[in-house]
Design an enzyme around this catalytic site. Structure first.
Site, PDB file in Angstrom:
ATOM      1  N   ASP A  31      -2.868  -0.616   7.187  1.00 20.73           N
ATOM      2  CA  ASP A  31      -2.028  -1.779   6.326  1.00 20.73           C
ATOM      3  C   ASP A  31      -2.637  -2.976   5.948  1.00 20.73           C
ATOM      4  O   ASP A  31      -3.178  -3.251   4.795  1.00 20.73           O
ATOM      5  CB  ASP A  31      -0.643  -2.028   6.844  1.00 20.73           C
ATOM      6  CG  ASP A  31       0.087  -0.883   6.699  1.00 20.73           C
ATOM      7  OD1 ASP A  31      -0.113   0.474   6.605  1.00 20.73           O
ATOM      8  OD2 ASP A  31       1.484  -0.882   6.722  1.00 20.73           O
ATOM      9  N   LYS A  84       0.996  -1.259   0.073  1.00 18.66           N
ATOM     10  CA  LYS A  84      -0.069  -0.063  -0.086  1.00 18.66           C
ATOM     11  C   LYS A  84       0.846   1.035  -0.110  1.00 18.66           C
ATOM     12  O   LYS A  84       1.853   1.260   0.292  1.00 18.66           O
ATOM     13  CB  LYS A  84      -1.049   0.000   1.130  1.00 18.66           C
ATOM     14  CG  LYS A  84      -0.284   0.266   2.603  1.00 18.66           C
ATOM     15  CD  LYS A  84      -0.242   1.736   3.047  1.00 18.66           C
ATOM     16  CE  LYS A  84       0.349   2.142   4.211  1.00 18.66           C
ATOM     17  NZ  LYS A  84       2.026   1.686   4.420  1.00 18.66           N
ATOM     18  N   GLY A 104       7.528   1.568   4.524  1.00 20.57           N
ATOM     19  CA  GLY A 104       6.424   2.251   4.455  1.00 20.57           C
ATOM     20  C   GLY A 104       5.448   1.740   3.547  1.00 20.57           C
ATOM     21  O   GLY A 104       4.391   2.443   3.196  1.00 20.57           O
ATOM     22  N   LEU A 105       5.637   0.761   2.921  1.00 26.44           N
ATOM     23  CA  LEU A 105       4.872   0.059   1.831  1.00 26.44           C
ATOM     24  C   LEU A 105       3.976  -0.924   2.046  1.00 26.44           C
ATOM     25  O   LEU A 105       3.381  -1.637   1.295  1.00 26.44           O
ATOM     26  CB  LEU A 105       5.664  -0.158   0.524  1.00 26.44           C
ATOM     27  CG  LEU A 105       6.489   0.946  -0.174  1.00 26.44           C
ATOM     28  CD1 LEU A 105       7.322   0.396  -1.362  1.00 26.44           C
ATOM     29  CD2 LEU A 105       5.536   1.970  -0.449  1.00 26.44           C
ATOM     30  N   GLY A 106       3.839  -1.303   3.492  1.00 30.65           N
ATOM     31  CA  GLY A 106       2.961  -2.416   3.975  1.00 30.65           C
ATOM     32  C   GLY A 106       3.366  -3.661   3.849  1.00 30.65           C
ATOM     33  O   GLY A 106       2.421  -4.536   3.688  1.00 30.65           O
ATOM     34  N   SER A 107       4.612  -3.972   3.697  1.00 31.13           N
ATOM     35  CA  SER A 107       5.192  -5.461   3.564  1.00 31.13           C
ATOM     36  C   SER A 107       4.708  -6.276   4.590  1.00 31.13           C
ATOM     37  O   SER A 107       4.302  -7.357   4.437  1.00 31.13           O
ATOM     38  CB  SER A 107       6.928  -5.147   3.398  1.00 31.13           C
ATOM     39  OG  SER A 107       7.183  -4.892   4.625  1.00 31.13           O
ATOM     40  N   SER A 108       4.983  -5.698   6.162  1.00 30.87           N
ATOM     41  CA  SER A 108       4.661  -6.818   7.048  1.00 30.87           C
ATOM     42  C   SER A 108       2.921  -6.838   6.852  1.00 30.87           C
ATOM     43  O   SER A 108       2.486  -7.886   7.500  1.00 30.87           O
ATOM     44  CB  SER A 108       4.840  -6.040   8.415  1.00 30.87           C
ATOM     45  OG  SER A 108       4.372  -4.646   8.768  1.00 30.87           O
ATOM     46  N   GLU A 112      -0.260  -7.849  13.174  1.00 37.67           N
ATOM     47  CA  GLU A 112       0.413  -6.864  12.720  1.00 37.67           C
ATOM     48  C   GLU A 112       1.289  -5.968  14.187  1.00 37.67           C
ATOM     49  O   GLU A 112       1.942  -5.201  14.315  1.00 37.67           O
ATOM     50  CB  GLU A 112      -0.386  -5.871  12.410  1.00 37.67           C
ATOM     51  CG  GLU A 112      -0.263  -5.749  10.736  1.00 37.67           C
ATOM     52  CD  GLU A 112       0.800  -5.041  10.037  1.00 37.67           C
ATOM     53  OE1 GLU A 112       1.823  -5.644  10.123  1.00 37.67           O
ATOM     54  OE2 GLU A 112       0.338  -3.908   9.577  1.00 37.67           O
TER      55      GLU A 112
END
Length: 381
Positions: free
Chosen positions: A198, A11, A142-146, A187
């Site tokens: 996320d 995201k 900050g791209l929502g990998s987790s 998360e």
């Protein structure tokens, strides 16, 4: 033997980062950079679980008997509904099987938390299996990998449960809600006190209007929007940046409150514009182009306010300036202080323009990816 794949997107936050921490509106969107999980049941005689997470260099085989002895024989799942107690048991087990770095530790904790939790809740018959999981997303950026990691795992175990019960169905809204809730609890391992944005975006896809603790609403039926995602390759701490803004707010509460209110109003205005961008709109229409121009103005405003809050970075400022040289708009996405920026592309932005700006940014040491916003959420593929 059962075998399937799960895919979930990352995201970007388009508007409202930092302000969302203070109860303001944010807009996030899924991107077509995804995490993919391969699940394969193994022959019963193997009696192991294989974990392959290449992104964190984790390759491990764990005895099924060891897992059963720890979690089931010792009744370590009695307090499964109590997050703190159950998570402490998961951490104890991960310490026993060992790891070499923090990323591996968190990955294993997230894996076993969801595996044991969903196994108990969904009454899964545990068999030997192998999970391979890889991602196109940069970790800790900050791209929502987790979030996509957690969503893939939650969807995987929930789907496995359904197949064991001979239930064959696509993910409907109620199932997606369960997946998102499972992923949110996971998360917490990665982020302590996640906002929930996320896992929601990764589960449902689309463009999302979000307000922490209040609502998350997909904005559906929107014209396909494209961005250039720019990785500054500058590491930063989300926690440190959030604390920096909190410190600024404690010194200048009236000023920062007004800035947060302004960012909130920008997000709300952007939502109304995005809703007007319908898929069948004529992209050559002057009214359609005007909506994009207004979005670019709001992007520049939002970036300016974030810079005023001291969460930008010279590398981000350089990206924004370069975008303006091409009559485009850019802003940071996520915590700032480095990390990623995005450049909104117009429907009629020419390939030559995209190539030219990409070459200039690459020459400055940045990594560029062309991606589409608002694609599908988690899927069985």
């Amino acid at each position: 033997m059962i075998q399937f794949k799960v895919s979930a997107p990352g995201k970007v936050i388009l508007f409202g980062e930092h302000a969302v921490v203070h109860g303001k509106t944010a807009i996030a969107a899924s991107i077509d950079l995804r995490t993919v999980l391969n699940f394969t049941e193994l022959p019963e005689e193997e009696e192991i679980i294989k974990i392959c997470f290449p992104k964190v260099n984790l390759f491990m085989s764990i005895s099924l008997q060891q897992i059963q002895n720890f979690f089931f024989t010792n009744k370590n799942t009695e307090h499964i509904e109590n997050y703190d107690i159950f998570y402490s048991k998961v951490k104890e087990f991960v310490c026993i099987i060992n790891y070499t770095n923090l990323q591996q530790k968190l990955s294993l904790e997230a894996f076993f938390y969801l595996f044991i939790f969903i196994t108990q809740v969904e009454k899964i018959k545990v068999k030997p299996f192998e999970i391979q999981l890889n991602t196109e997303l940069t970790l800790n950026s900050g791209l929502g990998s987790s979030g996509s990691f957690a969503v893939c795992l939650a969807a995987c175990f929930l789907h496995w449960s359904c197949l064991q019960k001979n239930i064959y169905k696509i993910f409907d809204y109620s199932t997606l809600d369960v997946i998102s809730k499972y992923a949110l609890s996971c998360e917490r391992i990665m982020h302590g006190n996640p906002s929930g944005i996320d896992n929601f975006v990764s589960t449902y896809g689309s463009i999302i209007e979000f307000k922490k603790g209040d609502y998350a609403k997909p904005i559906n039926n929107v014209h396909t929007m494209k961005i250039l995602l720019v990785d500054t390759r500058v590491n930063r701490s989300t926690k440190a940046l959030v604390e920096k803004l909190l410190e600024l707010k404690s010194k200048y509460p009236v000023i920062i409150d007004l800035i947060m209110d302004s960012i909130d109003n920008i997000s709300k205005e952007a939502i109304e514009i995005i809703k007007k961008l319908k898929p069948l709109s004529n992209t050559d229409d002057e009214a359609f182009s005007e909506e994009y121009r207004q979005l670019m103005i709001l992007i520049n405003m939002n970036q300016g306010l974030l810079a005023t809050c001291q969460v930008s970075h010279p590398s981000l400022d350089r990206i924004c300036a370069e975008a303006q040289n091409y009559a485009l708009a850019a802003k940071l996405t996520g915590a700032g202080g480095g990390g990623h920026a995005y450049i909104l592309l117009l429907p009629n932005t020419q390939p030559e323009t995209i190539s030219s700006i990409s070459r200039k940014l690459i020459a400055d040491g940045f990594i560029i990816k062309l991606t589409t916003l608002g694609g599908p959420g988690v899927q069985i593929i």
